[in-house]
Every structure is written in C-alpha cells, then in structure tokens.
Design an enzyme around this catalytic site. Structure first.
Site, PDB file in Angstrom:
ATOM      1  N   ASN A   8       0.867  -1.180   0.000  1.00 49.06           N
ATOM      2  CA  ASN A   8       0.000   0.000   0.000  1.00 49.06           C
ATOM      3  C   ASN A   8       0.905   1.231   0.000  1.00 49.06           C
ATOM      4  OD1 ASN A   8      -1.765   2.069   0.488  1.00 49.06           O
ATOM      5  ND2 ASN A   8      -2.393   1.353   2.536  1.00 49.06           N
ATOM      6  N   TRP A   9       0.970   1.890  -1.142  1.00 55.15           N
ATOM      7  CA  TRP A   9       1.872   3.047  -1.260  1.00 55.15           C
ATOM      8  C   TRP A   9       1.310   4.300  -0.601  1.00 55.15           C
ATOM      9  CZ3 TRP A   9       5.228   3.861  -6.255  1.00 55.15           C
ATOM     10  CH2 TRP A   9       6.166   2.819  -6.337  1.00 55.15           C
ATOM     11  N   LYS A  10       0.030   4.248  -0.194  1.00 51.77           N
ATOM     12  CA  LYS A  10      -0.609   5.433   0.421  1.00 51.77           C
ATOM     13  C   LYS A  10      -0.404   6.646  -0.494  1.00 51.77           C
ATOM     14  CE  LYS A  10      -0.131   3.181   4.843  1.00 51.77           C
ATOM     15  NZ  LYS A  10      -0.041   3.279   6.289  1.00 51.77           N
ATOM     16  N   HIS A  91      -9.462   1.329   4.933  1.00 56.49           N
ATOM     17  CA  HIS A  91      -8.209   1.491   5.672  1.00 56.49           C
ATOM     18  C   HIS A  91      -8.446   2.446   6.845  1.00 56.49           C
ATOM     19  CE1 HIS A  91      -4.089   2.533   6.660  1.00 56.49           C
ATOM     20  NE2 HIS A  91      -3.727   1.455   5.996  1.00 56.49           N
ATOM     21  N   GLU A  93      -6.801   4.787   7.900  1.00 55.60           N
ATOM     22  CA  GLU A  93      -6.535   6.201   7.568  1.00 55.60           C
ATOM     23  C   GLU A  93      -7.731   6.823   6.870  1.00 55.60           C
ATOM     24  OE1 GLU A  93      -2.820   5.414   5.625  1.00 55.60           O
ATOM     25  OE2 GLU A  93      -1.912   4.950   7.569  1.00 55.60           O
ATOM     26  N   GLU A 158      -5.278  -4.820  10.569  1.00 53.16           N
ATOM     27  CA  GLU A 158      -4.259  -3.793  10.782  1.00 53.16           C
ATOM     28  C   GLU A 158      -4.554  -3.046  12.077  1.00 53.16           C
ATOM     29  OE1 GLU A 158      -2.253  -2.629   6.822  1.00 53.16           O
ATOM     30  OE2 GLU A 158      -3.917  -1.277   7.163  1.00 53.16           O
ATOM     31  N   GLY A 164       2.791   2.289  10.930  1.00 54.18           N
ATOM     32  CA  GLY A 164       3.797   3.343  10.829  1.00 54.18           C
ATOM     33  C   GLY A 164       4.516   3.655  12.134  1.00 54.18           C
ATOM     34  N   SER A 203       3.524  -2.116  10.323  1.00 47.24           N
ATOM     35  CA  SER A 203       4.966  -2.202  10.578  1.00 47.24           C
ATOM     36  C   SER A 203       5.585  -3.533  10.161  1.00 47.24           C
ATOM     37  CB  SER A 203       5.268  -1.896  12.057  1.00 47.24           C
ATOM     38  OG  SER A 203       4.915  -0.553  12.359  1.00 47.24           O
ATOM     39  N   GLY A 224       2.923  -1.172   4.273  1.00 47.19           N
ATOM     40  CA  GLY A 224       2.933   0.248   3.945  1.00 47.19           C
ATOM     41  C   GLY A 224       4.332   0.703   3.571  1.00 47.19           C
ATOM     42  N   GLY A 225       5.009   1.374   4.503  1.00 44.91           N
ATOM     43  CA  GLY A 225       6.298   2.007   4.236  1.00 44.91           C
ATOM     44  C   GLY A 225       7.309   1.118   3.533  1.00 44.91           C
TER      45      GLY A 225
HETATM   46  P1  13P Z   1       3.195   0.445   7.662  1.00 42.73           P
HETATM   47  O1  13P Z   1       3.667  -0.858   7.049  1.00 42.73           O
HETATM   48  O2  13P Z   1       3.921   1.644   7.115  1.00 42.73           O
HETATM   49  O3  13P Z   1       3.118   0.368   9.140  1.00 42.73           O
HETATM   50  O4  13P Z   1       1.674   0.643   7.126  1.00 42.73           O
HETATM   51  C1  13P Z   1       0.781  -0.399   7.257  1.00 42.73           C
HETATM   52  C2  13P Z   1      -0.441  -0.064   6.494  1.00 42.73           C
HETATM   53  O5  13P Z   1      -1.204   0.799   6.879  1.00 42.73           O
HETATM   54  C3  13P Z   1      -0.693  -0.804   5.245  1.00 42.73           C
HETATM   55  O6  13P Z   1      -1.974  -0.581   4.774  1.00 42.73           O
END
Ligand code: 13P
Length: 243
Positions: A8-10, A91, A93, A158, A164, A203, A224-225
């Site tokens: 997920n590149w957000k 998600h 977010e 999640e 994050g 994470s 994510g990251g």
């Molecule tokens: P991180 O891997 O950056 O913690 O993000 C997880 C996430 O929200 C994937 O959708």
C-alpha cells in the site's frame, strides 16, 4: 493457501518511480502472490509497466456508486478500466481522515465486486480499544458490518497502533486475532468464509515478516512504508515462502 503480499503506497510515489519499481519486480519469487496498490495517478502507468508480470495492481479506495456527481471521487469501474484487479477499502486512515464507517465500506465492497475487483477490507482496533480489552469485540463488529453477503475478498487485520509506528502485536496476539477473524468469517459466510485470506498489516518489515507470516491463519501481509522500496518488498515476499 498461497500467501498474498500487498504493498500500500498510500499518498507516496511519482510517475518517475514506476518503471524502476516494476522492473525490479521481475525478480519476484514464484509461489507467492504479489500486489501493488499505488495512488490513482500511477495506476495506468503501473498497468503498462507490469504487463506480462505476475504482480497484480490495486487501488486504495473507490466510491460506492458506478458514476455520478461526486467531485473528486473515482468509481470501481474506473479502477477496473486502468487494469487494477484489487482495491483496498476501509483502511483506518480513510476511516479517520474521511469518517468512513462500516456501512460505507460495505457499500464500497459491493461496488468493487460488481465491477469485478477483489476488495481488501481493512479492520483493526485502536491502541485505546486494545488497552480496554475491546480489540476482538471491535474487530468482530467491523467484520460483521463492513463485509457484504457472500464476501469472497480479502480481509486485512491492521491494528491502528501498529501502523507506521515500528510496533507490532505479539505473536500470541496476532494468532488470537486471526483465529477470531477466521471464526467470525466462517460463522458469517460458511465455506466461503474459510477461503478468505486474512492479511496482517502494521509495521511489517523484512526483519519481522518471516515470523509474522509463519503464524496460523496469517495469509499474507499488507505492507505500507516497506513496500516503497522494491528490495524491501521483495525481501518480505521471499519470507512468505519460508513462513
Ligand atoms: P506500515 O507498514 O507503514 O506500518 O503501514 C501499514 C499499512 O497501513 C498498510 O496498509
């Protein structure tokens, strides 16, 4: 069940990043499913760059209706037209930034399925909910209210406090939550619920992916990251094979 490693590149990534990342995916290991979910603006270019590759393409949201006067929104059919086959929905977010509730997410999941996309519906408790001993209750309720009948998509667990932050739940907590999600899916959907992949997200890094992916009922990861760097993403994919 093969594991699914989804990135997920957000709201990260530029057009200039696509070609190199997609080329690096030629080194993706066989035996694991890979999916990359960039921002809307990169979908078409990614679709072209990934042509012939086993890596699938997904988006990060869609509108619940097929078309209409909804400024700034994008429908599931529009996503499918770019070459996307999956869409992340609900998600945390989006739940936080856009006030999305379970009913909206369920409507989006229905729209995704109608458009031929596989929805990846996210669930997870906040830190306060976990501290209050409410984590399983919250997640069960999200499962009950945000998945449409006959749900044949993917669920991503999640924990909001793990996203994050570099913090992850213990192996025991992940095992217990994934077992609770599996039981809820089986109760709600019968045999269909048993076939739903349950991803862990929050994470996930090359250093902890192997241990997380080896846990029972963990059917992959939503990253994510670490998905922004092709080498990290591939390292996580390789650990799925050892899991
Ligand atoms: P991180 O891997 O950056 O913690 O993000 C997880 C996430 O929200 C994937 O959708």
């Amino acid at each position: 069940m093969r594991q699914l490693i989804a990135g997920n590149w957000k709201m990260f990534g530029k057009l200039a990043d696509v070609t190199g990342f997609a080329a690096a995916m030629n080194a993706a290991p066989a035996g694991v499913d890979l999916l990359i979910c960039p921002p809307f603006t990169l979908l078409e270019r990614f679709a072209a760059a990934l042509k012939g590759s086993a890596v699938a393409l997904g988006a990060q949201d869609c509108h619940p209706t097929p078309q209409g006067a909804h400024t700034g929104d994008i429908s599931a059919a529009m996503l499918a037209e770019t070459g996307a086959t999956h869409v992340i929905l609900g998600h945390s977010e989006r739940r936080a930034d856009h006030g999305e509730n379970n009913a909206v997410i369920r409507a989006k999941a229905e729209a995704a399925i109608t458009a031929g996309l596989t929805p990846i519906v996210c669930v997870g408790e906040t830190g306060a909910e976990r501290e209050a001993g409410e984590a399983e209750h919250v997640v069960r309720s999200q499962i009950q209210h945000s998945l449409p009948p006959g749900f044949a998509g993917v669920v991503a667990y999640e924990p909001v406090w793990a996203i994050g932050t570099g913090r992850t739940p213990t192996a025991e907590d992940v095992t217990a939550m994934h077992a609770a999600i599996r039981a809820a899916l089986a109760a709600q959907f019968g045999a269909v619920g048993n076939a739903v992949r349950i991803l862990y997200g929050g994470s996930v890094k090359p250093g902890n992916a192997g241990a997380l992916l080896a846990l029972p009922e963990v059917g992959g990861a939503l990253v994510g990251g670490a998905s922004l760097q092709a080498e990290d993403f591939l390292a996580i994919a390789r650990s799925a094979l050892r899991g």
